[in-house]
Design a protein around this motif. Structure first.
Motif, PDB file in Angstrom:
ATOM      1  N   ALA A  52       0.819  -1.217   0.000  1.00 44.74           N
ATOM      2  CA  ALA A  52       0.000   0.000   0.000  1.00 44.74           C
ATOM      3  C   ALA A  52       0.852   1.266   0.000  1.00 44.74           C
ATOM      4  O   ALA A  52       0.404   2.324  -0.437  1.00 44.74           O
ATOM      5  N   GLY A  53       2.080   1.161   0.550  1.00 40.09           N
ATOM      6  CA  GLY A  53       2.949   2.333   0.643  1.00 40.09           C
ATOM      7  C   GLY A  53       2.600   3.240   1.803  1.00 40.09           C
ATOM      8  O   GLY A  53       3.125   4.339   1.914  1.00 40.09           O
ATOM      9  N   ARG A  54       1.726   2.772   2.686  1.00 43.97           N
ATOM     10  CA  ARG A  54       1.323   3.589   3.842  1.00 43.97           C
ATOM     11  C   ARG A  54       0.812   2.704   4.969  1.00 43.97           C
ATOM     12  O   ARG A  54       0.456   1.560   4.745  1.00 43.97           O
ATOM     13  N   PHE A  55       0.753   3.288   6.158  1.00 44.21           N
ATOM     14  CA  PHE A  55       0.298   2.564   7.333  1.00 44.21           C
ATOM     15  C   PHE A  55      -0.054   3.550   8.438  1.00 44.21           C
ATOM     16  O   PHE A  55       0.241   4.746   8.338  1.00 44.21           O
ATOM     17  N   VAL A  56      -0.678   3.044   9.493  1.00 42.97           N
ATOM     18  CA  VAL A  56      -1.067   3.828  10.667  1.00 42.97           C
ATOM     19  C   VAL A  56      -0.234   3.375  11.856  1.00 42.97           C
ATOM     20  O   VAL A  56       0.059   2.188  11.995  1.00 42.97           O
ATOM     21  N   VAL A  57       0.139   4.319  12.721  1.00 43.65           N
ATOM     22  CA  VAL A  57       0.787   4.010  13.989  1.00 43.65           C
ATOM     23  C   VAL A  57      -0.088   4.568  15.104  1.00 43.65           C
ATOM     24  O   VAL A  57      -0.415   5.749  15.109  1.00 43.65           O
ATOM     25  N   LEU A  58      -0.467   3.672  16.018  1.00 48.58           N
ATOM     26  CA  LEU A  58      -1.269   4.054  17.184  1.00 48.58           C
ATOM     27  C   LEU A  58      -0.454   3.808  18.438  1.00 48.58           C
ATOM     28  O   LEU A  58      -0.011   2.678  18.662  1.00 48.58           O
ATOM     29  N   ALA A 100      -7.779   8.793  20.158  1.00 45.75           N
ATOM     30  CA  ALA A 100      -7.589  10.201  19.856  1.00 45.75           C
ATOM     31  C   ALA A 100      -6.225  10.488  19.219  1.00 45.75           C
ATOM     32  O   ALA A 100      -6.071  11.463  18.518  1.00 45.75           O
ATOM     33  N   SER A 101      -5.230   9.639  19.456  1.00 44.38           N
ATOM     34  CA  SER A 101      -3.880   9.897  18.941  1.00 44.38           C
ATOM     35  C   SER A 101      -3.465   8.801  17.977  1.00 44.38           C
ATOM     36  O   SER A 101      -3.537   7.615  18.311  1.00 44.38           O
ATOM     37  N   TRP A 102      -3.031   9.207  16.781  1.00 51.45           N
ATOM     38  CA  TRP A 102      -2.514   8.276  15.792  1.00 51.45           C
ATOM     39  C   TRP A 102      -1.802   9.070  14.696  1.00 51.45           C
ATOM     40  O   TRP A 102      -1.975  10.279  14.581  1.00 51.45           O
ATOM     41  N   ALA A 103      -0.992   8.365  13.908  1.00 49.78           N
ATOM     42  CA  ALA A 103      -0.271   8.995  12.801  1.00 49.78           C
ATOM     43  C   ALA A 103      -0.470   8.173  11.530  1.00 49.78           C
ATOM     44  O   ALA A 103      -0.417   6.944  11.567  1.00 49.78           O
TER      45      ALA A 103
END
Length: 145
Positions: A52-58, A100-103
């Protein structure tokens, strides 16, 4: 020595629904902000994030120990990793509803590093919520901060 250094517990997710608990995540200040992490190159998360070339960090919080264990493969996950919780779709991957917090991160580069893949990413989107006590990994266990 690694066991004597406290590490933040984070959850990385990507589409199609894949996830992994990662305790080797570092945020690098800059404009734009960057992120470094070590992930298992044979994990479903790395397969999905690299495609995908992307991801989420929690960031994980103390109340999230069971979820961290499930995504680390330490607890059974009947119905899959994402079952039993509500998730919100984003262009970077699934985000735990109510977090509430993620990147949201874009994969810039990756290379073998020790027994892992060193992932270099640019932080494209960030949501910062109220402070919550972090979940740390220290000497093979989760620790309260």
């Amino acid at each position: 020595l690694r066991g004597r250094l406290p590490s933040p517990v984070t959850l990385w997710t990507a589409d199609p629904r894949a996830g992994l608990t990662v305790s080797s995540t570092e945020i690098v200040d800059g404009d734009p902000g960057r992120l470094l992490g070590l992930v298992d190159e044979e994990s479903e998360l790395w397969e999905a994030a690299s495609a995908a070339g992307r991801f989420v960090v929690l960031p994980r919080v103390q109340a999230g120990q069971q979820l961290a264990d499930r995504f680390a493969g330490l607890l059974p996950a009947p119905g899959g990793l994402f079952a039993g919780a509500e998730w919100t779709a984003t262009e970077w991957g699934p985000v735990l509803a109510g977090r509430a917090s993620w990147a949201g991160c874009r994969v810039d580069a990756a290379r073998p590093f020790g027994w892992s893949m060193l992932v270099e990413a640019t932080i494209e989107h960030i949501e910062v919520g109220p402070d919550e006590p972090p979940l740390l990994h220290y000497r093979g266990r989760y620790q309260a901060f």
